[in-house]
Enzyme design. Structure first.
Site, mmCIF file in Angstrom:
data_model
loop_
_atom_site.group_PDB
_atom_site.id
_atom_site.type_symbol
_atom_site.label_atom_id
_atom_site.label_comp_id
_atom_site.label_asym_id
_atom_site.label_seq_id
_atom_site.Cartn_x
_atom_site.Cartn_y
_atom_site.Cartn_z
ATOM 1 N N GLU A 2 0.805 -1.234 0.000
ATOM 2 C CA GLU A 2 0.000 0.000 0.000
ATOM 3 C C GLU A 2 0.829 1.272 0.000
ATOM 4 O O GLU A 2 0.541 2.203 -0.738
ATOM 5 C CB GLU A 2 -0.932 0.034 1.216
ATOM 6 C CG GLU A 2 -2.274 -0.638 1.001
ATOM 7 C CD GLU A 2 -2.201 -2.141 1.046
ATOM 8 O OE1 GLU A 2 -1.113 -2.675 1.345
ATOM 9 O OE2 GLU A 2 -3.218 -2.791 0.783
ATOM 10 N N HIS A 23 -10.387 -5.070 10.530
ATOM 11 C CA HIS A 23 -10.983 -4.854 9.209
ATOM 12 C C HIS A 23 -12.292 -4.081 9.280
ATOM 13 O O HIS A 23 -13.075 -4.129 8.333
ATOM 14 C CB HIS A 23 -11.229 -6.209 8.521
ATOM 15 C CG HIS A 23 -9.965 -6.888 8.107
ATOM 16 N ND1 HIS A 23 -9.129 -7.502 9.009
ATOM 17 C CD2 HIS A 23 -9.386 -7.043 6.898
ATOM 18 C CE1 HIS A 23 -8.088 -8.007 8.370
ATOM 19 N NE2 HIS A 23 -8.219 -7.750 7.086
#
Lengths: 359, 390
Positions: free
Chosen positions: A89, A158
């Site tokens: 990322e 998450h």
């Protein structure tokens, strides 16, 4: 109303209407489109419209997108426009920002915004602040998009909502669509914007169909940032919310309508800039304010709304303190019973409304 | 360039009439170009290496000399202004490393792209900024290259993406610029610079991976000046062979104090990228005379002897000067004239930088966004009604 029935189906997978991709060129009076398809069509049209636009992220190309938002795009546009990245990322976000600085218009997808934390320095320090630091010499036309907030049973790492984190920073525009129309109009506007836009989607809304007007299906349909939408008119209390919780508020409003309480539901659409005027106008009409969000309470979106209402003309119209309905202040647990009780439910919204109205 | 030289010579002549014939004769006597032996580069995963015998013209030499001297004097002036508290905040000086900025620029085109970290004043100059604009940015004035909004670490010009304060973040950005070059098919490349301290950043390896995977026209350059702030390379890096750190990416280790070495290696690297072979890495072994920044005297972690040794044996400007003089490519007076001219340029710029007004308060809220209608900006309290004018 068709939209009310689809709203009641929120949170559960409704049968999505399969649409042909040519759909947007011939627009009938109104049609049902899922949020997923609205996002897909919006990206497709913008990729076609401007060759500088491209999409990069994990699994966006050959996998058709982890949540199938980019289905069919790689097949249509190929490797140069739809780019699969390795699981890095910080690296690929920096690359996306650099490409934007050099004249392209990237859409950088985070598989979920939880992973954006790895890259948050590139979003804030490289993207958001650069136009200012360079006194306008260097702009960064980029969209960061992906699902934000809680899903279902995915656990603490998450499930975080980043609306408050990104909404905090000048130099960013932050939007949070609810309906398919929101998704389409806001995404098109985001891609056409010359500035960094954080586009917070919601996984549980992807499969939900909404009616879309002919106007909203037009290829140049965009929704301006900083304008909230009143989804339901009411007189007794103002509910200010965003994303999936718009559905919950509308459901709560439907229940309360039977008891003679009419709620006004304000869909923020835009976290930054925040449409304070619409909120104030509504509060000045209803005299009561309840904010509803999935994120944690401390320093959250609701906290900002309450502070702004305190500071503005609407304060004098409040008949009771403004109050917030938020996620519980815990990392998201896994067990269903615990997860269900760590997020606002319709009954919690109704409870807060009744408390505020003292009924 | 030649007009400048002849003007300089003419001025000499006007001051000393009898020298007219002498200087005309001296000018014609100068060697127009010469070839030089330079150090061979260490290579990693490469079958060839940059040439060790290179040609430099008189015109090039004078241009390089002037540019390096300008950087040197500009940085020393910045040191002075900082100590007078006219420059504040961060100030990371580049003196000692001039051969890197000038050598790299000599190996690429202005239409190529470049990005570096915070020790960026030299690059801002080589990439098209003026000394005036740079100094006025350091002093935070409206005539600064970023109108006083950025400061030392945030200067930008065309195809120069700063000036970046977060160590290592500029490398993925540079790889992204290279991606844009590739997608746009413009045969341009992007040079991404970082230091020995940044070389251990994870995001740099992420950028290496994607650059190699997608064959991006990226030249990654590590300016190894032996110290990341106060930490020597031996204390920060398990491997100090920075040119090998790209693993599957070919690399060169270059004498960063020799501008011709840097130029030759950069040309080699640029050819590699433009041939579509993907990224390449260069390690420039260089040295900074100043500490990490103006708040670091630079002698607690290294000896004054070491600094002095580099100055006397490896100074990049002295090296170029010796080469030009010993090959009769320029005269001592000619180079002195350049020094005088540079000094004047720096003085003028410093004068501008200290007298130009600060930005007006209206600028506080401008440039938050690009291409945006004026918007309200929250001030320190709700009664402070600020507005941006994008």
């Amino acid at each position: 109303m068709a939209s009310l029935s689809c709203v009641l189906r929120s949170g559960r997978n409704a049968a999505a209407v399969v649409l042909r991709r040519e759909f947007h060129r011939s627009a009938p009076a109104s049609v049902q489109v899922t949020v997923r398809d609205a996002l897909n069509q919006a990206m497709d049209e913008e990729l076609e419209r401007d060759e500088r636009v491209f999409l990069l992220g994990e699994e966006v190309a050959q996998y058709d997108g982890a949540y199938k938002i980019s289905r069919g795009l790689w097949k249509k546009y190929g490797d140069a426009r739809i780019i699969d990245t390795p699981i890095t990322e910080m690296g690929f976000t920096g690359i996306a920002v650099g490409a934007a600085m050099a004249g392209l218009r990237p859409i950088c997808e985070f598989m979920t915004f939880n992973f954006s934390m790895q890259a948050i320095d590139q979003v804030i320090n490289s993207a958001a602040k650069t136009n200012y630091m360079s006194a306008g010499r260097q702009s960064v036309p980029i969209v960061f998009r992906g699902p934000n907030g809680a899903s279902a049973g995915v656990g603490a790492q998450h499930s975080q909502c980043f609306a408050a984190w990104y909404g905090h920073c000048p130099g960013l525009k932050v939007v949070s669509p609810w309906s398919a129309e929101d998704a389409r109009g806001l995404l098109k506007a985001a891609i056409r914007d010359d500035n960094p836009v954080v586009f917070l989607e919601n996984e549980l809304m992807y499969g939900v169909p909404f009616e879309m007007s002919e106007e909203s299906l037009h290829k140049d349909f965009t929704i301006p940032f900083g304008k909230a939408k009143v989804e339901r008119q009411g007189t007794h209390v103002t509910l200010v919310t965003h994303s999936r919780y718009v559905s919950f508020c509308l459901d709560a409003a439907a229940v309360l309508a039977k008891e003679g309480v009419e709620c006004e539901v304000v869909n923020l659409r835009s976290i930054r800039p925040l449409d304070v005027e619409t909120i104030e106008a509504s509060v000045m009409k209803t005299n009561h304010l309840v904010t509803v969000e999935g994120g944690w309470p401390q320093f959250g979106v609701g906290a900002e709304i309450c502070a702004r209402v305190m500071e503005g003309p609407a304060f004098n119209y409040l008949d009771a303190p403004a109050t917030r309905v938020t996620g519980v202040d815990v990392p998201m647990p896994y067990a269903k019973i615990l997860e269900d009780n760590s997020l606002p439910q319709i009954k919690d919204i109704i409870f807060s409304i009744k408390k505020t109205l003292n009924i | 360039m030649l007009t400048n030289i002849s003007t300089v010579l003419r001025t000499c002549v006007q001051r000393n009439g009898t020298a007219a014939v002498a200087s005309a004769r001296t000018y014609a006597d100068f060697t127009q170009q010469a070839s030089f032996e330079i150090k061979k580069c260490d290579v990693h995963k490469l079958d060839e290496s940059p040439a060790t015998e290179v040609v430099m013209t008189r015109e090039e030499g004078l241009k390089y000399y002037r540019t390096m001297q300008t950087i040197r004097r500009m940085e020393l002036k910045a040191d002075q202004l900082y100590k007078q508290k006219i420059i504040r905040g961060f100030c990371h000086l580049y003196d000692g490393q001039e051969a890197c900025a000038v050598g790299i620029e000599a190996g690429i085109n202005l239409s190529d792209h470049l990005i570096t970290a915070y020790r960026a004043h030299g690059y801002t100059l080589t990439r098209g900024g003026t000394v005036r604009q740079i100094m006025a940015e350091l002093t935070g004035r409206r005539g600064g290259i970023a109108k006083g909004k950025g400061g030392s670490m945030h200067m930008y010009t065309k195809n120069f993406y700063g000036g970046n304060g977060i160590v290592g973040a500029q490398v993925p950005l540079g790889a992204g610029v290279a991606l844009a070059c590739k997608i746009q098919g413009n045969n341009e490349l992007c040079v991404s610079l970082y230091g020995d301290g940044a070389a251990n950043q994870g995001q740099i390896f992420e950028a290496y991976n994607m650059a190699a995977l997608w064959k991006l026209p990226a030249i990654f350059i590590c300016e190894n000046n032996k110290y990341g702030m106060g930490t020597s390379v031996e204390r920060s890096s398990a491997s100090t062979d920075y040119y090998k750190r790209g693993d599957y990416i070919p690399g060169l280790r270059v004498d960063g104090m020799d501008l011709l070495c840097v130029r030759e290696a950069t040309k080699f690297a640029a050819d590699h990228c433009r041939a579509g072979k993907g990224p390449i890495l260069m390690e420039l072994q260089t040295y900074r005379y100043h500490g990490h920044s103006m708040s670091d005297p630079g002698v607690s972690y290294r000896t004054r002897d070491e600094i002095q040794e580099v100055r006397s044996k490896s100074d990049p400007i002295s090296m170029l000067k010796d080469r030009m003089l010993s090959n009769n490519m320029a005269s001592v007076d000619e180079l002195k004239e350049i020094d005088v001219s540079v000094r004047k340029e720096i003085e003028d710029a410093a004068q501008f930088a200290t007298t130009d007004p600060e930005p007006p308060l209206e600028e506080l809220c401008s440039h938050i966004f690009h291409n945006e209608p004026p918007m309200d900006v929250r001030g320190v309290n709700i009664w402070a009604k600020l507005k941006s004018s994008s």
